[in-house]
Design an enzyme around this catalytic site. Structure first.
Site, PDB file in Angstrom:
ATOM      1  N   ASN A 250      -7.755 -11.759  -3.170  1.00  0.00           N
ATOM      2  CA  ASN A 250      -7.088 -12.429  -2.043  1.00  0.00           C
ATOM      3  C   ASN A 250      -7.740 -12.018  -0.732  1.00  0.00           C
ATOM      4  O   ASN A 250      -8.299 -10.925  -0.628  1.00  0.00           O
ATOM      5  CB  ASN A 250      -5.618 -11.983  -1.933  1.00  0.00           C
ATOM      6  CG  ASN A 250      -4.803 -12.328  -3.163  1.00  0.00           C
ATOM      7  OD1 ASN A 250      -5.050 -13.349  -3.810  1.00  0.00           O
ATOM      8  ND2 ASN A 250      -3.822 -11.498  -3.477  1.00  0.00           N
TER       9      ASN A 250
ATOM     10  N   GLY B 121      -6.278  -8.297  -2.855  1.00  0.00           N
ATOM     11  CA  GLY B 121      -5.955  -8.832  -4.185  1.00  0.00           C
ATOM     12  C   GLY B 121      -5.955  -7.680  -5.166  1.00  0.00           C
ATOM     13  O   GLY B 121      -6.888  -6.869  -5.173  1.00  0.00           O
TER      14      GLY B 121
ATOM     15  N   ALA C 108      -9.196  -7.336  -7.427  1.00  0.00           N
ATOM     16  CA  ALA C 108     -10.411  -6.932  -6.699  1.00  0.00           C
ATOM     17  C   ALA C 108     -10.263  -5.504  -6.160  1.00  0.00           C
ATOM     18  O   ALA C 108     -11.227  -4.721  -6.185  1.00  0.00           O
ATOM     19  CB  ALA C 108     -10.692  -7.915  -5.574  1.00  0.00           C
TER      20      ALA C 108
ATOM     21  N   ASN D 174       5.171   0.885 -11.292  1.00  0.00           N
ATOM     22  CA  ASN D 174       5.971   1.707 -10.383  1.00  0.00           C
ATOM     23  C   ASN D 174       7.408   1.729 -10.926  1.00  0.00           C
ATOM     24  O   ASN D 174       7.689   1.122 -11.972  1.00  0.00           O
ATOM     25  CB  ASN D 174       5.853   1.230  -8.936  1.00  0.00           C
ATOM     26  CG  ASN D 174       6.459  -0.162  -8.723  1.00  0.00           C
ATOM     27  OD1 ASN D 174       7.304  -0.622  -9.498  1.00  0.00           O
ATOM     28  ND2 ASN D 174       6.022  -0.838  -7.676  1.00  0.00           N
TER      29      ASN D 174
ATOM     30  N   SER E 166       5.071   8.546  -2.763  1.00  0.00           N
ATOM     31  CA  SER E 166       4.628   9.852  -2.256  1.00  0.00           C
ATOM     32  C   SER E 166       5.113  11.008  -3.136  1.00  0.00           C
ATOM     33  O   SER E 166       4.626  12.129  -3.023  1.00  0.00           O
ATOM     34  CB  SER E 166       5.116  10.043  -0.824  1.00  0.00           C
ATOM     35  OG  SER E 166       6.523   9.963  -0.822  1.00  0.00           O
TER      36      SER E 166
ATOM     37  N   GLY F 163       4.566  11.263  -6.327  1.00  0.00           N
ATOM     38  CA  GLY F 163       3.523  11.568  -7.310  1.00  0.00           C
ATOM     39  C   GLY F 163       3.564  10.582  -8.458  1.00  0.00           C
ATOM     40  O   GLY F 163       3.763   9.387  -8.255  1.00  0.00           O
TER      41      GLY F 163
ATOM     42  N   ALA G  36      -2.512  -1.167  -1.345  1.00  0.00           N
ATOM     43  CA  ALA G  36      -3.587  -0.862  -2.303  1.00  0.00           C
ATOM     44  C   ALA G  36      -3.580   0.584  -2.803  1.00  0.00           C
ATOM     45  O   ALA G  36      -4.492   0.976  -3.536  1.00  0.00           O
ATOM     46  CB  ALA G  36      -4.977  -1.217  -1.768  1.00  0.00           C
ATOM     47  N   ALA G  37      -2.566   1.365  -2.443  1.00  0.00           N
ATOM     48  CA  ALA G  37      -2.500   2.740  -2.983  1.00  0.00           C
ATOM     49  C   ALA G  37      -2.332   2.684  -4.503  1.00  0.00           C
ATOM     50  O   ALA G  37      -2.997   3.414  -5.244  1.00  0.00           O
ATOM     51  CB  ALA G  37      -1.361   3.513  -2.340  1.00  0.00           C
ATOM     52  N   GLY G  38      -1.468   1.794  -4.970  1.00  0.00           N
ATOM     53  CA  GLY G  38      -1.245   1.640  -6.418  1.00  0.00           C
ATOM     54  C   GLY G  38      -2.498   1.117  -7.105  1.00  0.00           C
ATOM     55  O   GLY G  38      -2.855   1.553  -8.207  1.00  0.00           O
ATOM     56  N   ASP G  39      -3.191   0.184  -6.462  1.00  0.00           N
ATOM     57  CA  ASP G  39      -4.427  -0.372  -7.049  1.00  0.00           C
ATOM     58  C   ASP G  39      -5.499   0.710  -7.155  1.00  0.00           C
ATOM     59  O   ASP G  39      -6.240   0.777  -8.136  1.00  0.00           O
ATOM     60  CB  ASP G  39      -4.963  -1.523  -6.188  1.00  0.00           C
ATOM     61  CG  ASP G  39      -3.970  -2.664  -6.099  1.00  0.00           C
ATOM     62  OD1 ASP G  39      -3.212  -2.864  -7.063  1.00  0.00           O
ATOM     63  OD2 ASP G  39      -3.952  -3.358  -5.061  1.00  0.00           O
TER      64      ASP G  39
ATOM     65  N   ARG H   2      -5.531   4.969   5.570  1.00  0.00           N
ATOM     66  CA  ARG H   2      -6.345   4.003   6.332  1.00  0.00           C
ATOM     67  C   ARG H   2      -5.741   2.615   6.218  1.00  0.00           C
ATOM     68  O   ARG H   2      -5.099   2.293   5.217  1.00  0.00           O
ATOM     69  CB  ARG H   2      -7.769   3.966   5.777  1.00  0.00           C
ATOM     70  CG  ARG H   2      -8.538   5.263   6.026  1.00  0.00           C
ATOM     71  CD  ARG H   2     -10.001   5.098   5.679  1.00  0.00           C
ATOM     72  NE  ARG H   2     -10.218   5.229   4.261  1.00  0.00           N
ATOM     73  CZ  ARG H   2     -10.860   6.258   3.690  1.00  0.00           C
ATOM     74  NH1 ARG H   2     -11.332   7.240   4.430  1.00  0.00           N
ATOM     75  NH2 ARG H   2     -11.040   6.307   2.399  1.00  0.00           N
TER      76      ARG H   2
HETATM   77  O1  RIB Z   1      -1.640  -4.358  -4.031  1.00  0.00           O
HETATM   78  C1  RIB Z   1      -2.044  -4.785  -2.755  1.00  0.00           C
HETATM   79  C2  RIB Z   1      -2.512  -6.189  -2.825  1.00  0.00           C
HETATM   80  O2  RIB Z   1      -1.425  -7.018  -3.192  1.00  0.00           O
HETATM   81  C3  RIB Z   1      -3.004  -6.745  -1.525  1.00  0.00           C
HETATM   82  O3  RIB Z   1      -4.380  -6.529  -1.290  1.00  0.00           O
HETATM   83  C4  RIB Z   1      -2.626  -8.227  -1.603  1.00  0.00           C
HETATM   84  O4  RIB Z   1      -3.699  -9.080  -1.654  1.00  0.00           O
HETATM   85  C5  RIB Z   1      -1.750  -8.350  -2.843  1.00  0.00           C
HETATM   86  O5  RIB Z   1      -2.443  -8.858  -3.905  1.00  0.00           O
END
Ligand code: RIB
Length: 317
Positions: free
Chosen positions: A9, A37, A40, A178, A210, A212, A236-239, A272
């Protein structure tokens, strides 16, 4: 090699004092664009973790939204299997980020919805397939089935939250969720320990923000407290956690070590702004781990208690 199949995305991000409530309008700061996304982001986290050749299957529209996403993936060294959807928009996400780092995300899937079962590349040479739920569920299920049949480890990050069909549950090796997603998959609103016990997947990892993370791997329970950082944006912390975890497992690190690295990388991603812009390099993760080598057993105790584990359930000490 790792294959990530999933969404890409363009994220439209506005920083605001607080996330608007239903019916409320808030004045934010400047609009910023970031490549994002879940798919990605996870591919980039895998690649930046080092030690794993990462490829990604993604669908993009024929619009300029696709350009920053492709640039970001190729800069990170991710080899792309691209499906271009004519007359479609690339996926887009509208994200409010509050001053305390929390976010609210709405996704317009666009081209991501066009990914089909036939798009899966040859799987020879891949050790892991990493999937999420921003592409059609029947297609995700088919990819998982084909990979499982070929002996490839199937890792599913069940986000955004939805309940999973039995055919999919049957072919997952590692589920990453989660707390909210875990409750939905387990169809139970008890504590983490009781939900983990209800999901019939060999390994279930739960991220706890936070606090853990914790995991049930067969009968073994691993609990790991989070790293203390100043959160700017949790997007994007989870990603990051998912990508780094799979990269570490690909390198045959133990689940405990892999969780520790993933936890540290996820924490750094909160410091960030933006999704892919916030994902740390392997060196940054090493540095955080070095700086925080001493374990605080009282934090582990507190997290175990929060999850609902008895003292004898814990391992990984
Ligand atoms: O997990 C974060 C992502 O969720 C974002 O980058 C957004 O694009 C959604 O897909």
């Amino acid at each position: 090699m790792i294959l990530v199949a999933g969404s890409a995305n363009l994220d439209f991000v506005i920083q605001v004092q607080h996330i608007p409530a239903p019916g409320e309008t808030v004045l934010g700061r400047d609009l910023a664009f970031f490549p994002g996304g879940k798919g990605a982001n996870q591919a980039i986290a895998c690649a930046r973790a080092g030690g794993a050749t990462t490829e990604m299957l993604l669908a993009l529209g024929d619009d300029w939204f696709a350009d920053p996403i492709e640039d970001s993936l190729s800069e990170a060294g991710v080899w792309m299997h691209r499906v271009i959807m004519p007359k479609s928009r690339t996926g887009a996400a509208f994200i409010s980020v509050s001053d305390d780092g929390e976010n609210a995300i709405t996704v317009a899937p666009g081209a991501n919805s066009g990914l089909s079962a036939d798009d899966l590349p040859e799987l020879g040479g891949f050790s892991h397939l990493l999937l999420q739920l921003e592409t059609p569920l029947d297609v995700v299920t088919e990819y998982a089935r084909v990979a499982h049949e070929q002996g490839i480890k199937v890792v599913l990050n069940a986000a955004p939250a939805q309940s999973l069909p039995a055919e999919l549950l049957a072919v997952i090796d590692i589920l990453i969720v989660n707390e909210g997603e875990l409750a939905l998959v387990a169809d139970h609103d008890g504590n983490v320990a009781s939900c983990l016990g209800r999901v019939e997947i060999p390994c279930v990892v739960t991220t706890l923000g936070s606090r853990g993370c914790c995991a049930r791997n067969g009968d073994e329970i691993i609990v790991q407290p989070g790293f203390e950082v100043q959160a700017v944006d949790t997007t994007a912390a989870g990603d990051t956690f998912c990508g780094v975890l799979v990269a570490a497992l690909h390198q045959k690190q133990s689940l405990e070590t892999a969780l520790h690295r993933a936890n540290a990388a996820g924490a750094l991603a909160c410091t960030r702004l933006g999704a892919q812009t916030s994902i740390p390099s392997c060196g940054e993760v090493d540095l955080l781990l070095k700086d925080t080598a001493a374990e605080d057993s009282s934090r582990r105790e507190a997290l175990s208690k929060y999850c609902g584990f008895q003292a004898q359930d814990r391992s990984g000490d």
